[in-house]
Design a protein around this motif. Structure first.
Motif, PDB file in Angstrom:
ATOM      1  N   ARG A  36      30.620 -25.046 -58.832  1.00 38.10           N
ATOM      2  CA  ARG A  36      30.339 -25.786 -60.076  1.00 38.10           C
ATOM      3  C   ARG A  36      28.982 -25.565 -60.680  1.00 38.10           C
ATOM      4  O   ARG A  36      28.892 -25.376 -62.063  1.00 38.10           O
ATOM      5  N   ARG A  37      28.253 -25.606 -59.760  1.00 36.52           N
ATOM      6  CA  ARG A  37      26.529 -25.133 -60.540  1.00 36.52           C
ATOM      7  C   ARG A  37      26.602 -23.803 -60.907  1.00 36.52           C
ATOM      8  O   ARG A  37      25.971 -23.425 -62.050  1.00 36.52           O
ATOM      9  N   LEU A  38      27.184 -22.712 -60.468  1.00 33.70           N
ATOM     10  CA  LEU A  38      27.326 -21.423 -60.693  1.00 33.70           C
ATOM     11  C   LEU A  38      28.046 -21.564 -62.288  1.00 33.70           C
ATOM     12  O   LEU A  38      27.162 -20.681 -63.233  1.00 33.70           O
ATOM     13  N   GLN A  39      28.998 -22.032 -62.422  1.00 32.43           N
ATOM     14  CA  GLN A  39      29.795 -21.854 -63.654  1.00 32.43           C
ATOM     15  C   GLN A  39      28.768 -22.785 -64.562  1.00 32.43           C
ATOM     16  O   GLN A  39      28.912 -22.168 -65.981  1.00 32.43           O
ATOM     17  N   ALA A  40      28.383 -23.652 -64.471  1.00 32.02           N
ATOM     18  CA  ALA A  40      27.375 -24.653 -65.300  1.00 32.02           C
ATOM     19  C   ALA A  40      26.306 -23.596 -65.820  1.00 32.02           C
ATOM     20  O   ALA A  40      26.054 -23.558 -66.937  1.00 32.02           O
ATOM     21  N   LEU A  41      25.555 -23.045 -64.956  1.00 30.33           N
ATOM     22  CA  LEU A  41      24.507 -22.086 -65.405  1.00 30.33           C
ATOM     23  C   LEU A  41      24.862 -20.895 -65.881  1.00 30.33           C
ATOM     24  O   LEU A  41      24.443 -20.429 -66.882  1.00 30.33           O
ATOM     25  N   GLU A  42      26.158 -20.465 -65.647  1.00 26.54           N
ATOM     26  CA  GLU A  42      26.610 -19.099 -66.242  1.00 26.54           C
ATOM     27  C   GLU A  42      26.910 -19.492 -67.949  1.00 26.54           C
ATOM     28  O   GLU A  42      26.634 -18.698 -68.642  1.00 26.54           O
ATOM     29  N   GLN A  44      25.519 -21.942 -69.633  1.00 29.88           N
ATOM     30  CA  GLN A  44      24.006 -22.019 -70.404  1.00 29.88           C
ATOM     31  C   GLN A  44      23.464 -20.878 -70.565  1.00 29.88           C
ATOM     32  O   GLN A  44      23.016 -20.636 -71.629  1.00 29.88           O
ATOM     33  N   ARG A  45      23.807 -19.875 -69.832  1.00 28.73           N
ATOM     34  CA  ARG A  45      22.970 -18.395 -69.825  1.00 28.73           C
ATOM     35  C   ARG A  45      23.984 -17.910 -70.984  1.00 28.73           C
ATOM     36  O   ARG A  45      23.287 -17.385 -72.050  1.00 28.73           O
ATOM     37  N   GLU A  46      24.997 -18.006 -71.201  1.00 26.98           N
ATOM     38  CA  GLU A  46      25.886 -17.383 -72.275  1.00 26.98           C
ATOM     39  C   GLU A  46      25.555 -17.937 -73.604  1.00 26.98           C
ATOM     40  O   GLU A  46      25.562 -17.347 -74.639  1.00 26.98           O
ATOM     41  N   ARG A  47      25.342 -19.208 -73.623  1.00 29.01           N
ATOM     42  CA  ARG A  47      24.958 -20.154 -74.951  1.00 29.01           C
ATOM     43  C   ARG A  47      23.598 -19.543 -75.521  1.00 29.01           C
ATOM     44  O   ARG A  47      23.417 -19.347 -76.667  1.00 29.01           O
ATOM     45  N   TYR A  64      12.271 -18.130 -72.263  1.00 31.21           N
ATOM     46  CA  TYR A  64      11.969 -18.729 -70.902  1.00 31.21           C
ATOM     47  C   TYR A  64      12.893 -19.501 -70.415  1.00 31.21           C
ATOM     48  O   TYR A  64      13.038 -19.431 -69.283  1.00 31.21           O
ATOM     49  N   ALA A  65      13.731 -19.916 -71.161  1.00 33.31           N
ATOM     50  CA  ALA A  65      14.973 -20.880 -70.658  1.00 33.31           C
ATOM     51  C   ALA A  65      15.964 -19.753 -70.028  1.00 33.31           C
ATOM     52  O   ALA A  65      16.612 -20.137 -68.647  1.00 33.31           O
ATOM     53  N   LEU A  66      16.191 -18.833 -70.554  1.00 34.22           N
ATOM     54  CA  LEU A  66      16.999 -17.673 -69.967  1.00 34.22           C
ATOM     55  C   LEU A  66      16.535 -17.243 -68.745  1.00 34.22           C
ATOM     56  O   LEU A  66      17.306 -17.172 -67.668  1.00 34.22           O
ATOM     57  N   ALA A  67      15.065 -17.005 -68.494  1.00 30.41           N
ATOM     58  CA  ALA A  67      14.773 -16.710 -67.337  1.00 30.41           C
ATOM     59  C   ALA A  67      14.703 -17.619 -66.240  1.00 30.41           C
ATOM     60  O   ALA A  67      14.819 -17.342 -64.942  1.00 30.41           O
ATOM     61  N   ASP A  68      14.637 -18.787 -66.740  1.00 27.06           N
ATOM     62  CA  ASP A  68      14.612 -20.068 -65.736  1.00 27.06           C
ATOM     63  C   ASP A  68      16.329 -20.102 -65.314  1.00 27.06           C
ATOM     64  O   ASP A  68      16.255 -20.379 -64.087  1.00 27.06           O
ATOM     65  N   GLU A  70      18.263 -17.836 -65.107  1.00 23.88           N
ATOM     66  CA  GLU A  70      18.627 -16.296 -64.320  1.00 23.88           C
ATOM     67  C   GLU A  70      18.048 -16.562 -62.914  1.00 23.88           C
ATOM     68  O   GLU A  70      18.620 -16.116 -61.959  1.00 23.88           O
ATOM     69  N   GLU A  71      16.699 -17.070 -62.877  1.00 24.38           N
ATOM     70  CA  GLU A  71      16.048 -17.467 -61.506  1.00 24.38           C
ATOM     71  C   GLU A  71      17.121 -18.366 -60.848  1.00 24.38           C
ATOM     72  O   GLU A  71      17.357 -18.004 -59.433  1.00 24.38           O
ATOM     73  N   LYS A  72      17.508 -19.595 -61.262  1.00 29.60           N
ATOM     74  CA  LYS A  72      18.399 -20.351 -60.577  1.00 29.60           C
ATOM     75  C   LYS A  72      19.664 -19.750 -60.017  1.00 29.60           C
ATOM     76  O   LYS A  72      20.266 -19.892 -58.988  1.00 29.60           O
ATOM     77  N   LEU A  73      20.323 -18.815 -61.002  1.00 29.85           N
ATOM     78  CA  LEU A  73      21.477 -18.176 -60.380  1.00 29.85           C
ATOM     79  C   LEU A  73      21.291 -17.334 -59.345  1.00 29.85           C
ATOM     80  O   LEU A  73      22.216 -17.023 -58.314  1.00 29.85           O
ATOM     81  N   ALA A  74      20.056 -16.687 -59.176  1.00 31.47           N
ATOM     82  CA  ALA A  74      19.690 -15.597 -58.270  1.00 31.47           C
ATOM     83  C   ALA A  74      19.622 -16.347 -56.900  1.00 31.47           C
ATOM     84  O   ALA A  74      20.094 -15.814 -56.192  1.00 31.47           O
ATOM     85  N   GLU A  75      18.994 -17.397 -56.878  1.00 27.70           N
ATOM     86  CA  GLU A  75      18.853 -18.516 -55.794  1.00 27.70           C
ATOM     87  C   GLU A  75      20.422 -18.818 -55.168  1.00 27.70           C
ATOM     88  O   GLU A  75      20.483 -18.971 -54.084  1.00 27.70           O
TER      89      GLU A  75
END
Length: 82
Positions: A36-42, A44-47, A64-68, A70-75
């Protein structure tokens, strides 16, 4: 002699039965939460990637938002899908 070994085995079995085992439902819940977290972050990234702006300040904030994100997604073990 064999009675001693048998009683030890029974004691070990009882100790193992008394030890709490990891609940498989819990790991399923963890996996569902991670998905669920992955989907939500994906999303947000697409938006952010779809936003267009001529304002340099807004572009900077989006970067900056995109970098943040993508960092959370990498984790979470996410990799870029191309």
């Amino acid at each position: 002699m064999s009675r001693g070994w048998e009683s030890k085995s029974v004691e070990e079995q009882q100790a193992q039965a008394a030890t709490p085992k990891p609940d498989t439902q819990e790991t399923g819940t963890d996996a569902a939460e991670r998905k669920r977290r992955l989907q939500a972050l994906e999303m947000q990234r697409e938006r952010i990637l779809s936003e267009r702006t001529s304002s340099p300040h807004r572009r900077s904030a989006l970067a900056y938002a995109l970098a943040d994100i993508e960092e959370k997604l990498a984790e979470l073990g996410w990799t870029v899908h191309m």
